[in-house]
Design an enzyme around this catalytic site. Structure first.
Site, PDB file in Angstrom:
ATOM      1  CG  ASP A  79      -2.047   1.001   1.107  1.00 39.24           C
ATOM      2  OD1 ASP A  79      -2.525   1.200  -0.024  1.00 39.24           O
ATOM      3  OD2 ASP A  79      -2.468   1.568   2.128  1.00 39.24           O
TER       4      ASP A  79
ATOM      5  CE1 TYR B 104      -0.933   8.592   4.081  1.00 39.65           C
ATOM      6  CE2 TYR B 104       1.124   9.831   4.092  1.00 39.65           C
ATOM      7  CZ  TYR B 104      -0.153   9.618   4.581  1.00 39.65           C
ATOM      8  OH  TYR B 104      -0.648  10.445   5.580  1.00 39.65           O
TER       9      TYR B 104
ATOM     10  CG  HIS C 145      -5.064  10.485   2.746  1.00 35.27           C
ATOM     11  ND1 HIS C 145      -6.108  10.396   3.635  1.00 35.27           N
ATOM     12  CD2 HIS C 145      -4.140   9.572   3.160  1.00 35.27           C
ATOM     13  CE1 HIS C 145      -5.843   9.469   4.551  1.00 35.27           C
ATOM     14  NE2 HIS C 145      -4.658   8.960   4.276  1.00 35.27           N
TER      15      HIS C 145
ATOM     16  NE  ARG D 260       4.066  15.835  10.260  1.00 34.40           N
ATOM     17  CZ  ARG D 260       3.458  14.675  10.065  1.00 34.40           C
ATOM     18  NH1 ARG D 260       3.299  13.832  11.069  1.00 34.40           N
ATOM     19  NH2 ARG D 260       3.000  14.348   8.868  1.00 34.40           N
TER      20      ARG D 260
ATOM     21  CD  GLU E 156      -6.647   4.331   4.464  1.00 39.51           C
ATOM     22  OE1 GLU E 156      -6.145   5.010   5.372  1.00 39.51           O
ATOM     23  OE2 GLU E 156      -6.003   3.515   3.766  1.00 39.51           O
TER      24      GLU E 156
ATOM     25  CD  GLU F  94      -5.594   2.816  -0.392  1.00 39.19           C
ATOM     26  OE1 GLU F  94      -4.706   2.311  -1.133  1.00 39.19           O
ATOM     27  OE2 GLU F  94      -5.552   2.759   0.848  1.00 39.19           O
TER      28      GLU F  94
ATOM     29  CG  ASP G  13      -5.429  -0.708   3.230  1.00 41.22           C
ATOM     30  OD1 ASP G  13      -5.622  -1.914   3.428  1.00 41.22           O
ATOM     31  OD2 ASP G  13      -4.418  -0.101   3.624  1.00 41.22           O
TER      32      ASP G  13
ATOM     33  NE  ARG H  57      -8.202   6.372   9.324  1.00 40.07           N
ATOM     34  CZ  ARG H  57      -7.495   6.387   8.213  1.00 40.07           C
ATOM     35  NH1 ARG H  57      -6.186   6.164   8.260  1.00 40.07           N
ATOM     36  NH2 ARG H  57      -8.062   6.598   7.043  1.00 40.07           N
TER      37      ARG H  57
ATOM     38  CD  GLN I 192      -2.704   3.814  10.722  1.00 38.46           C
ATOM     39  OE1 GLN I 192      -3.859   3.601  10.364  1.00 38.46           O
ATOM     40  NE2 GLN I 192      -1.819   4.364   9.933  1.00 38.46           N
TER      41      GLN I 192
ATOM     42  CE1 TYR J 209       2.897   7.045  13.022  1.00 42.78           C
ATOM     43  CE2 TYR J 209       1.366   6.949  14.873  1.00 42.78           C
ATOM     44  CZ  TYR J 209       2.216   7.672  14.057  1.00 42.78           C
ATOM     45  OH  TYR J 209       2.387   9.016  14.262  1.00 42.78           O
TER      46      TYR J 209
ATOM     47  CE  LYS K 258      -3.994   1.683   6.906  1.00 45.06           C
ATOM     48  NZ  LYS K 258      -4.957   2.298   5.968  1.00 45.06           N
TER      49      LYS K 258
ATOM     50  CB  THR L 223      -7.173  -4.951   1.767  1.00 46.00           C
ATOM     51  OG1 THR L 223      -6.254  -4.526   2.778  1.00 46.00           O
ATOM     52  CG2 THR L 223      -7.102  -4.004   0.581  1.00 46.00           C
TER      53      THR L 223
ATOM     54  CB  THR M 181      -6.601   7.757   1.285  1.00 42.11           C
ATOM     55  OG1 THR M 181      -6.574   6.646   2.185  1.00 42.11           O
ATOM     56  CG2 THR M 181      -7.992   8.357   1.282  1.00 42.11           C
TER      57      THR M 181
ATOM     58  CD  GLU N 231      -8.286  12.564   3.983  1.00 37.16           C
ATOM     59  OE1 GLU N 231      -7.958  13.458   3.193  1.00 37.16           O
ATOM     60  OE2 GLU N 231      -8.500  11.389   3.629  1.00 37.16           O
TER      61      GLU N 231
END
Length: 436
Positions: free
Chosen positions: A134, A136, A141, A150, A206, A208, A240, A244, A247, A251, A260, A264, A367, A381
């Site tokens: 997968d 990114y 996204h 951030r 997600e 995709e 996918d 959250r 994760q 992660y 994850k 899928t 995504t 999101e």
């Protein structure tokens, strides 16, 4: 570019003698996607979708010759062997099937017994997925998610230099319609002092694009960017699913794991590069100040036509909405052109260190959100991390997915002067987690 030629199979004036094909939203004669199906009481076999029917390729093998026959001979209960043959046999099969199914075909009587009602068949994974990766590469996204953590620097320094990806779990890739059980895992919200184990509270989808690998490469032998498109056998939709909250705790430092690997979901038809030739597009121009791709990812032809204009849609129907007979609610409308890197760049990068890709390997785009809230390809999101719930027409709200919810992904390709085509559905309903 591999598979990018226009020919008579793309003629919008083409008509099929299959009654449901002309004007079908996904599978007119200009599409002819590949898959594996089983009729009621029958074994798995290779087929092509045409309207609301599936053509049994083994059943019409006597009407095929040369490279087209070679493709069908290599296909069994999966398409791996056929995908390994590359574009030549695949293109020859497309040309021959178009001849057989077009209006006025003299072979109609011999073909009709080998058409099955799709609604009465079971659709399977089109290939045995040996490995799943997968990526990114949906930049909107990545920016939206990064901004939540951030605000002043949402994208990490490497994002615009290297296609970011991780290795997923191939064994839990499932075809559309397979129920998805909510996963258990460790969770530790900021308000809690120690982690707990239990059902994911923040289950998400997600939106995709899936990329199927055809001919592979030998271990230690990279795939040059100029040849990478020729290694792509086709495309599908891919969801996918993401837990959250699990994760967020697990992660660091190595990335997603249980969040994850539980499921899928993919659409079961492989839409070929040949079918998508009219919908190729230039790669989105990079904003001023963005670095140019390093030489191993730079190719003029890929930049000129390596992107795909595919409209992507995500819908939600809750258990209450189903009970009331309500239509699914649109969660997102986006486009595959929001990929920061092309599919060929993903293939070239994946193999650049010597990784051996194999026929039937599956890549996810990551995504594919658009630039605004209406095009966000995940609830993370669209709800600003769950802080701004979505109001549904049933009077319900959703921050994340609840048990009984069903997510439906669809896609459409449109361009003036060509027949529109689609991908079929990629759907999955959420079942409760097993007892912890």
């Amino acid at each position: 570019m591999g598979g990018a030629r226009l020919d008579g199979t793309h003629d919008p004036a083409l008509r099929s003698w299959v009654p449901s094909a002309d004007g079908h939203p996904d599978f007119p004669i200009q599409n002819l996607p590949l898959g594996i199906f089983s009729p009621t009481g029958g074994a798995r076999r290779a087929g092509i979708a045409i309207g609301d029917r599936i053509l049994d390729l083994r059943g019409i093998a006597g009407l095929l010759s040369g490279e087209a026959a070679r493709f069908v001979e290599a296909a069994g209960e999966t398409l791996n062997g056929a995908l390994a043959l590359g574009a030549g046999p695949r293109r020859a099969l497309r040309l021959r099937i178009c001849e057989l199914l077009r209006q006025g075909s003299p072979e109609r009587a011999g073909i009709e017994p080998h058409l099955h009602e799709a609604a009465s068949c079971t659709l399977h994974l089109p290939a045995a997925v040996g490995d799943y990766t997968d990526f990114y590469v949906g930049i909107h996204h990545a920016t939206n998610v990064g901004r939540q953590f951030r605000p002043d620097n949402p994208l990490l320094p490497n994002y615009k230099w290297v296609p970011i990806g991780y290795h997923g779990r191939a064994s839990s890739v499932v075809p559309s319609g397979t129920p998805v059980r909510r996963p258990n895992g460790q969770r530790k919200p900021a308000a809690e002092t120690v982690p707990s184990f239990g059902p994911s509270r923040n289950l998400d989808y997600e939106l995709e694009l899936g990329i199927w690998i055809g001919p592979g490469n030998e271990l230690g032998e990279p795939v040059p960017i100029g040849e990478a498109a020729d290694r792509i056998a086709g495309y599908c939709l891919l969801n996918d699913w993401s837990a959250r909250d699990i994760q967020g705790w697990e992660y660091q430092p190595l990335g997603p794991f249980l969040a994850k690997n539980f499921a899928t979901t993919i659409s079961p038809w492989i839409v070929t590069p040949e079918a998508l030739a009219p919908f190729r597009a230039p790669q989105a121009p990079r904003p001023d100040g963005d670095p140019a791709p390093l030489p191993y990812l730079a190719d003029e032809a890929d930049a000129a036509s390596g992107a795909l204009a595919i409209e992507l849609e995500a819908l939600l129907v809750t258990a209450d909405m189903k009970a009331k007979g309500m239509a699914p609610h649109r969660l997102a409308l986006s486009d595959a052109r929001h990929m920061y890197w092309t599919a060929a760049q993903l293939v070239a990068h994946h193999a650049s260190g010597g990784c051996n890709l194999r026929p039937g390997d599956l890549l996810g785009s990551g995504t594919l959100s658009g630039p605004d809230r209406a095009s966000c390809g995940s609830l993370l999101e669209a709800t600003n991390g769950g802080r701004e719930p979505i109001a549904l027409p049933s009077g319900e709200e959703r921050r994340f997915l609840q048990d009984g919810d069903e997510v439906i992904l669809s896609a459409r390709c449109r361009r003036e002067g060509f027949a529109p085509i689609g991908f079929g559905e990629c759907r999955g309903a959420i079942l409760p987690a097993p007892s912890a």
